[in-house]
Scaffold this motif. Structure first.
Motif, mmCIF file in Angstrom:
data_model
loop_
_atom_site.group_PDB
_atom_site.id
_atom_site.type_symbol
_atom_site.label_atom_id
_atom_site.label_comp_id
_atom_site.label_asym_id
_atom_site.label_seq_id
_atom_site.Cartn_x
_atom_site.Cartn_y
_atom_site.Cartn_z
ATOM 1 N N LYS A 123 0.832 -1.210 0.000
ATOM 2 C CA LYS A 123 0.000 0.000 0.000
ATOM 3 C C LYS A 123 0.863 1.255 0.000
ATOM 4 N N LYS A 124 1.979 1.237 0.747
ATOM 5 C CA LYS A 124 2.887 2.382 0.770
ATOM 6 C C LYS A 124 3.480 2.626 -0.616
ATOM 7 N N LYS A 125 3.866 1.535 -1.285
ATOM 8 C CA LYS A 125 4.439 1.655 -2.629
ATOM 9 C C LYS A 125 3.390 2.153 -3.620
ATOM 10 N N GLU A 126 2.159 1.638 -3.509
ATOM 11 C CA GLU A 126 1.066 2.095 -4.368
ATOM 12 C C GLU A 126 0.822 3.584 -4.188
ATOM 13 N N ARG A 127 0.791 4.019 -2.951
ATOM 14 C CA ARG A 127 0.544 5.427 -2.633
ATOM 15 C C ARG A 127 1.671 6.315 -3.185
ATOM 16 N N ALA A 128 2.922 5.868 -3.017
ATOM 17 C CA ALA A 128 4.060 6.636 -3.525
ATOM 18 C C ALA A 128 4.004 6.734 -5.045
ATOM 19 N N LEU A 129 3.656 5.646 -5.710
ATOM 20 C CA LEU A 129 3.542 5.650 -7.167
ATOM 21 C C LEU A 129 2.418 6.571 -7.614
ATOM 22 N N LEU A 130 1.277 6.473 -6.961
ATOM 23 C CA LEU A 130 0.149 7.333 -7.287
ATOM 24 C C LEU A 130 0.527 8.803 -7.102
ATOM 25 N N MET A 131 1.198 9.117 -6.013
ATOM 26 C CA MET A 131 1.601 10.499 -5.753
ATOM 27 C C MET A 131 2.566 11.006 -6.824
ATOM 28 N N SER A 132 3.514 10.169 -7.242
ATOM 29 C CA SER A 132 4.469 10.613 -8.258
ATOM 30 C C SER A 132 3.789 10.829 -9.607
ATOM 31 N N ILE A 133 2.846 9.962 -9.954
ATOM 32 C CA ILE A 133 2.123 10.121 -11.217
ATOM 33 C C ILE A 133 1.247 11.372 -11.168
ATOM 34 N N CYS A 134 0.560 11.567 -10.051
ATOM 35 C CA CYS A 134 -0.312 12.739 -9.912
ATOM 36 C C CYS A 134 0.505 14.031 -9.969
#
Length: 63
Positions: free
Chosen positions: A5-16
């Motif tokens: 979940k932490k990795k998903e959130r970090a990826l989502l934040m970088s894409i956003c």
């Protein structure tokens, strides 16, 4: 929070951040995609619909 979940959130934040889209909107788009089952559509159709959702939310926010 699990490591995935932490990795998903970090990826989502970088894409956003790269696309200048609020993270909350990115999360909402992911939930919408799961709810509306985009998996049966072509990638081009999915991209168009994501763009339409982003346009809709930005016009709602700015209008």
């Amino acid at each position: 929070m699990s490591e995935i979940k932490k990795k998903e959130r970090a990826l989502l934040m970088s894409i956003c951040m790269a696309e200048k889209v609020p993270v909350a909107l990115g999360e909402q788009l992911l939930r919408s995609a799961e709810t509306l089952s985009y998996e049966i559509q072509s990638p081009a159709s999915r991209i168009k619909q994501y763009g339409d959702l982003i346009d809709f939310h930005f016009s709602k926010k700015n209008g």
